[in-house]
Design a protein around this motif. Structure first.
Motif, short mmCIF file in Angstrom:
data_model
loop_
_atom_site.label_atom_id
_atom_site.label_comp_id
_atom_site.label_asym_id
_atom_site.label_seq_id
_atom_site.Cartn_x
_atom_site.Cartn_y
_atom_site.Cartn_z
N UNK A 1 0.82 -1.22 0.00
CA UNK A 1 0.00 0.00 0.00
C UNK A 1 0.85 1.27 0.00
N UNK A 2 2.14 1.15 0.34
CA UNK A 2 3.10 2.26 0.19
C UNK A 2 2.58 3.54 0.82
N UNK A 3 2.51 3.54 2.16
CA UNK A 3 1.86 4.63 2.89
C UNK A 3 2.17 6.03 2.42
N UNK A 4 3.44 6.43 2.53
CA UNK A 4 3.80 7.81 2.21
C UNK A 4 3.61 8.09 0.72
N UNK A 5 4.10 7.18 -0.13
CA UNK A 5 4.04 7.42 -1.57
C UNK A 5 2.60 7.58 -2.04
N UNK A 6 1.73 6.70 -1.57
CA UNK A 6 0.34 6.75 -2.01
C UNK A 6 -0.37 7.99 -1.47
N UNK A 7 -0.13 8.30 -0.20
CA UNK A 7 -0.75 9.49 0.37
C UNK A 7 -0.30 10.74 -0.39
N UNK A 8 0.98 10.79 -0.76
CA UNK A 8 1.48 11.95 -1.52
C UNK A 8 0.79 12.08 -2.88
N UNK A 9 0.60 10.93 -3.56
CA UNK A 9 -0.05 10.95 -4.87
C UNK A 9 -1.45 11.54 -4.77
N UNK A 10 -2.22 11.05 -3.79
CA UNK A 10 -3.60 11.51 -3.66
C UNK A 10 -3.65 12.94 -3.18
N UNK A 11 -2.72 13.31 -2.29
CA UNK A 11 -2.69 14.72 -1.85
C UNK A 11 -2.36 15.67 -3.00
#
Length: 876
Positions: A96-106
Motif C-alpha cells: 500500500x506504500x503509505x507515504x508514496x500513495x498518500x502523496x499521490x492523492x494529496x
C-alpha cells in the motif's frame, strides 16, 4: 487448473511464419497460460511445494528495469520448478506504500485546491481507496507483458482484510510480550510529508553547506564547537568533551553561557566524543540529533525542541517563526555580530539525508512514537543464519547481514499519516492504554472519552509479514501448511537490512521459530552499459516497456538474465537487448529449418550404434549442458546458465549440428531419418532449457515442433548420462579443419561462396567419413586433371591442399602481404626503440608507455600472421 486446461489445444500449424513477430505472439500466449491455470497452485496437491513471494511493488509504481530484472530471475526459477514437477507458487501482490500513495492523492487534491484536512480522515482514506481502484496497480498489467508466471487468483494487497487481520494480530502479540512500546526518541522527520520515516526512506547525498565554528562561554571558560546546523544551537543543553582530553578537564562540570540565550549549559565528559576531530568539543542538542540524544540520556540532560513539525523555529523571540534555513543564516549573523564566529568554511560538502519521496531535507527530531524492541527478534534472525536454517547467497553477503542484525536499534514503527494500518491502541479518559486485537471490541466510545491512536504503522511492518500473511495467517490454512516456509527469497542486496531482516524477525516470531524462507538469493542493481546508476536526472533511465515493444519481452529477459551474477550489479545497454532479439530470431530460423526437413520427436531415440558421430556428439554435449544448467540453477548463477545455453544453442546446435546435418538430409536414407529424430530431440530439450528465461518464443516453437499442449507444463529435461568422448573428439577435429580452412580463405580474400578445387587427405583419420560435409561447408570442389596444389594446410592429422591458381593473383597477393609485413616490422622496430630508451621511460606517463607496449604486441601478432600467410602461398 481450470476446466479449459484439461482440453487439448488445436493442433499447431506444421509451418512457422518466416519471421518471428513478438508483438503478435506474446499477449495472446500469456492470456492462454492464465486462462488454463498453469500458474495457479493447489494446496491439496501431493507434489512437493516450491514457494516464492514477489517483493511487493508499490501500488503507485510502474515497471522499471529493476522490477524486470528481479521478476525475470524469479520467473525463471518458478518455471523450471513447475516443469520439474513441483507444486509451484509464485505469490503476487502489492504494497500500500503509505507515504508514496498518500502523496499521490494529496497532489491530486491540491489540483482541486484542497488538502486532506478539508476532507477529514475518513473521507480522505475513502478517496485513496477510490484512487487505487481507478489508477493503482498499473504494474500488474506490465508484469503480464513481461511474462510473470504468478498465481493471479491469490493476489494480495497489504491493506486487504486478511492482511489487516494479520497486522493487528502480530501487533497485539508483540505488545502483550512487551516487544512493542511507546517512547520519546529521535526519529527521521520529513517536514514536507509531516511524518516519521524509516531509514530505508532516507536518501543521503552530498550537499553544499557550511561548517561554522563558534565560541561558547567567555575568557578561560570559552570553548569552540563546530556545526553545519547552526539553528539547532538554540536547543543546546551541554557541550561534551572526551574524559581524557587534557585541554578541557578544567571545564568539565562547569556551566558556560550559551550565546544568544539567557541560559547556561554544563560541560560534560563523554567517551562518545572524538578528541582528534575538530576542536575535540561538540555541542549537545538532545532533541535534534540521535548521538546527542544518547549523550543526553547518559548525563540526564534536558531535551529542548526548537522546531515544530514544519521545521519552523518555535523558541527565542528574534528567530521564532523562521524556517530552519532562514534561521540558520540569521543565527550565524547574530553570532558574528557578537564576535563569536571563529571560522566559517564555505562551501562545505557533507552528507545530508533527504526524504526519498519528496526530496526534502530530513530533520532529526525528538518525538513520541511507537517502537519495536528488536533485541530478541534480531538475535533470532541472526541465529537462523548462523545455525544454517537459512542460507544467504552469495555467502559473502552474510557479513553485511550480521553487521546489521547484530547492531540493530529499536525500530520506529509509527507514522503520522492517514493512509495505512492504524495503530490498534486506544487511550482512555483516565490515562488508560489498551491494545485491541482483531477480534476484540474497542474499550469505549469517543463520547466516553476514549480515542484511537491517530498514527499508522510503517509500511515495512505489514510487508514484513508477507511470506505468511499472504497464505492466510493467523488462520491455520491449507495454503500456510503447504507453502510455508518459502523456498527462496529473491531480492536486491539494497533491502537486505530492511525488508529481509524484518521478514526474518517476524517470521521466526510468529511461526514458532520457523524462518520465512530456506534461502535468501541476493542480486545487484541494474545499471547502464557504462556501470552508472540509472536515473532520470542522469538522462540514462530506461523504460523497459519501450525495449519490450521494440525487441520483445524475451529479448529483454535474456539480456537481464545473462548479466545476473549473484550479488553483483548488472550493466545493460540497448545494443545487448538487440543482440538477444537476434538470438531469438536464430532459434526461430533454426527450428523452421528443422521442421522443413522433417525433424521429429516421435518415437524413441535410435540406438547409438545407428547414429553417426555427429549425432552422438550433439547428444553427448546436450546431456552435459543439461547437467551444467541444473548445477547453475541450484547455485543461482543465472548469467552462467544463460551464457551456456546461448553458446550451446547458437554455436553448437545451430552453427554446427544443423549445418552438418544438411548434407545428411540431402543424401537421404536411414542416416537422414536417424538425424531427423536426433535433431528433434536436441531442439525439444534445448527449447525446454531455454524456456524459463525466454518463455514466449520457446512456447511457440515447442508446441509447433512437438504438438504438445504447452511447454509451461512439459517435463524438465533429465541428464540421461549418455556421453561419447570419442565422438566429441572426432567432431572437435572436424571443427578444427573447417575453422582453419575458413580462416585461410578469409586471409586470402576469397568470398564465402567462392568454390575452390581441393584435395583432401583424410585416410587413416577420424575425419574420413566427413569428406562430403567438409567439402560442402568449405565450398571445396573435387580436384580436376589440371589440379595444382598451390597451398597445403595440415590440420588435425589431415591435409587440405588447395588450388588457388584460378581464384587469386598470387603475385599481387604476395606483394600486398609483403607491404603489410614491412609496415608491421617498422612498427615493431619503432616501438622497441622507444621502450628501450630509458630517458623516455622515465618521463613518459604510464598510459603512454602502456599504449606503446600494446602497439608492440599488435605488431608482433601481425608479423606472425602475415608470415604464415606468405608461407602458405605458392611461389609467384
Amino acid at each position: 487448473m481450470t476446466e479449459n486446461a484439461q482440453q487439448q489445444p488445436p493442433a499447431p500449424d506444421s509451418e512457422l511464419p518466416t519471421q518471428y513477430a513478438p508483438a503478435d505472439v506474446e499477449g495472446p500466449l500469456y492470456e492462454r497460460w492464465v486462462e488454463r491455470g498453469y500458474f495457479e497452485a493447489d494446496a491439496k496437491s501431493d507434489k512437493p511445494p516450491y514457494t516464492v513471494v514477489i517483493p511487493p511493488p508499490n501500488v503507485t509504481g510502474s515497471l522499471h528495469l529493476g522490477h524486470a530484472f528481479e521478476h525475470t530471475l524469479i520467473d525463471a526459477l518458478t518455471r523450471r520448478k513447475r516443469m520439474q514437477g513441483y507444486e509451484t507458487l509464485w505469490q503476487p501482490g502489492m504494497d500500500h506504500a503509505g507515504i508514496a500513495t498518500q502523496n499521490v492523492v494529496e497532489r491530486e487534491l491540491g489540483k482541486e485546491g484542497k488538502s486532506r484536512h478539508d476532507l477529514g480522515r475518513e473521507a480522505f482514506v475513502e478517496r485513496v481507496w477510490q484512487w487505487k481502484a481507478e489508477s493503482g496497480g498499473q504494474i500488474s498489467g506490465q508484469m503480464r507483458r513481461l511474462g510473470d508466471g504468478v498465481a493471479w487468483s491469490r493476489e494480495r494487497f497489504t491493506m486487504d482484510e486478511g492482511l489487516s487481520q494479520a497486522v493487528q494480530t502480530i501487533f497485539k502479540r508483540l505488545y502483550d510480550d512487551e516487544l512493542i512500546y511507546r517512547a520519546e526518541r529521535i526519529i527521521n522527520w520529513c517536514p514536507r510529508c509531516l511524518t516519521a520515516i524509516s531509514d530505508i526512506e532516507v536518501e543521503y547525498q552530498d550537499d553544499d553547506g557550511e561548517l561554522v565554528s563558534m565560541k561558547y562561554g567567555d575568557g578561560d571558560d570559552a570553548i569552540v564547537v563546530a556545526t553545519t546546523r547552526a539553528e539547532t544551537m538554540l536547543g543546546d543543553t551541554a557541550v561534551a568533551v572526551h574524559p581524557e582530553d587534557e585541554r578541557y578537564k578544567h571545564l568539565v562540570g562547569k556551566l558556560i553561557r550559551l550565546p544568544l540565550t539567557d541560559r547556561s549549559i554544563p560541560v560534560v565528559a563523554d567517551e562518545h566524543v572524538d578528541p582528534e576531530f575538530g576542536t575535540g568539543a561538540v555541542k549537545v542538542t538532545p532533541a535534534h540529533d540521535p548521538n546527542d540524544f544518547e549523550i543526553g540520556q547518559r548525563h540526564e540532560l534536558p531535551s529542548i525542541t526548537v522546531m515544530d513539525e514544519h521545521a519552523v523555529i518555535t523558541v527565542h523571540g528574534p528567530f521564532q517563526g523562521m524556517d530552519r534555513l532562514e534561521a540558520r543564516s540569521a543565527i550565524v549573523a547574530a553570532l558574528r555580530a557578537e564576535g563569536r564566529i571563529v571560522d566559517e568554511k564555505r562551501p562545505y560538502m557533507h552528507s545530508v539525508g533527504h526524504c526519498s519521496r519528496c526530496k526534502t531535507t530530513i530533520e532529526p527530531r525528538l518525538s513520541m512514537q511507537w517502537w519495536v524492541k528488536v533485541g530478541p527478534l534480531a538475535k533470532a534472525a541472526g541465529d537462523a543464519v548462523r545455525e544454517g536454517k537459512v542460507t544467504i547467497h552469495p555467502q559473502e553477503m552474510e557479513k553485511r547481514y550480521f553487521d546489521w542484525v547484530d547492531n540493530l536499534h529499536d525500530w520506529c514503527i509509527s507514522r503520522q499519516l492517514w493512509w495505512g494500518h492504524r495503530i490498534p491502541v486506544w487511550y482512555g479518559p483516565e490515562g488508560e492504554v489498551v491494545c485491541v486485537g482483531p477480534d476484540e471490541e474497542p474499550p469505549g466510545t469517543e463520547a466516553e472519552g476514549w480515542h484511537q491512536d491517530t498514527d499508522v504503522l510503517d509500511t515495512w511492518f505489514s510487508s514484513g509479514l508477507w511470506p505468511f500473511s499472504t497464505l492466510g495467517w493467523p488462520e491455520q490454512t491449507e495454503s500456510l501448511a503447504k507453502f510455508y516456509p518459502n523456498s527462496v527469497l529473491v531480492t536486491g542486496y539494497d533491502i537486505l537490512f530492511f525488508w529481509v531482516a524484518r521478514m526474518m524477525m517476524f517470521g521466526l516470531y510468529a511461526m514458532d521459530g520457523t524462518p520465512p524462507f530456506h534461502t535468501i538469493a541476493l542480486h545487484g542493481m541494474v545499471r547502464d552499459q557504462f556501470g552508472k546508476k540509472m536515473s532520470k536526472s542522469f538522462g540514462n533511465a530506461v523504460n523497459p516497456l519501450d525495449w519490450m515493444d521494440k525487441y520483445g519481452s524475451d529479448a529483454l529477459r535474456f539480456t537481464l538474465a545473462r548479466g545476473a551474477n549473484p550479488g553483483v550489479d548488472v550493466p545493460i545497454g540497448e545494443d545487448w537487448v538487440q543482440g538477444s532479439r537476434n538470438f531469438a530470431n536464430k532459434i526461430w530460423n533454426a527450428t523452421r529449418f528443422a521442421l522443413m526437413n522433417g525433424a521429429t520427436v516421435e518415437g524413441p531415440l535410435p540406438d547409438a550404434s545407428q547414429m553417426s558421430a555427429t549425432d552422438r556428439w550433439i547428444l553427448s554435449r546436450l546431456n552435459s549442458v543439461v547437467a551444467e544448467v541444473d548445477a547453475y540453477y541450484e547455485d543461482f548463477q543465472f548469467a552462467k546458465l544463460s551464457d551456456t545455453l546461448f553458446h550451446f544453442a547458437w554455436d553448437e546446435v545451430f552453427d554446427w549440428y544443423v549445418e552438418l546435418s544438411k548434407t545428411v538430409f540431402q543424401a537421404g536414407g536411414e542416416p537422414a531419418e536417424v538425424s531427423k529424430r536426433v535433431l528433434g530431440e536436441v531442439l525439444d530439450v534445448t527449447l525446454k532449457l531455454l524456456h524459463p528465461v525466454v518463455p514466449f518464443v520457446t512456447e511457440t516453437l515447442w508446441t509447433t515442433l512437438t504438438g504438445g499442449e504447452s511447454i509451461v507444463i512439459a517435463d524438465w529435461p533429465q541428464d540421461s548420462g549418455f556421453r561419447d568422448t570419442a565422438a566429441e573428439q572426432e567432431i572437435e577435429s572436424l571443427q578444427s579443419v573447417i575453422t582453419e580452412v575458413r580462416r585461410f580463405r578469409a586471409d586470402q580474400g576469397l568470398q564465402p561462396g567462392q568454390r575452390v578445387p581441393a584435395r583432401l587427405t583424410l585416410d587413416g583419420t577420424a575425419l574420413a567419413p566427413h569428406e562430403a560435409a567438409i567439402r560442402q561447408l568449405l565450398r571445396l570442389q573435387p580436384e580436376g586433371e589440371s589440379f595444382t596444389a598451390t597451398a597445403t594446410l595440415p590440420v588435425a592429422g589431415a591435409e587440405v591442399a588447395l588450388d588457388l591458381s584460378g581464384t587469386i593473383d598470387v603475385a599481387a597477393e604476395r606483394k600486398r602481404l609483403a607491404k603489410d609485413l614491412a609496415a608491421a616490422e617498422k612498427e615493431k622496430s619503432q616501438a622497441n626503440a622507444k621502450l628501450g630508451n630509458e630517458a623516455f621511460l622515465a618521463k613518459a606517463p604510464d598510459n603512454v608507455v602502456d599504449k606503446i607496449r600494446g602497439r608492440l604486441a599488435k605488431a608482433e601478432e601481425d608479423i606472425t600472421r602475415i608470415t604464415a600467410q606468405l608461407d602458405r602461398l605458392p611461389e609467384a
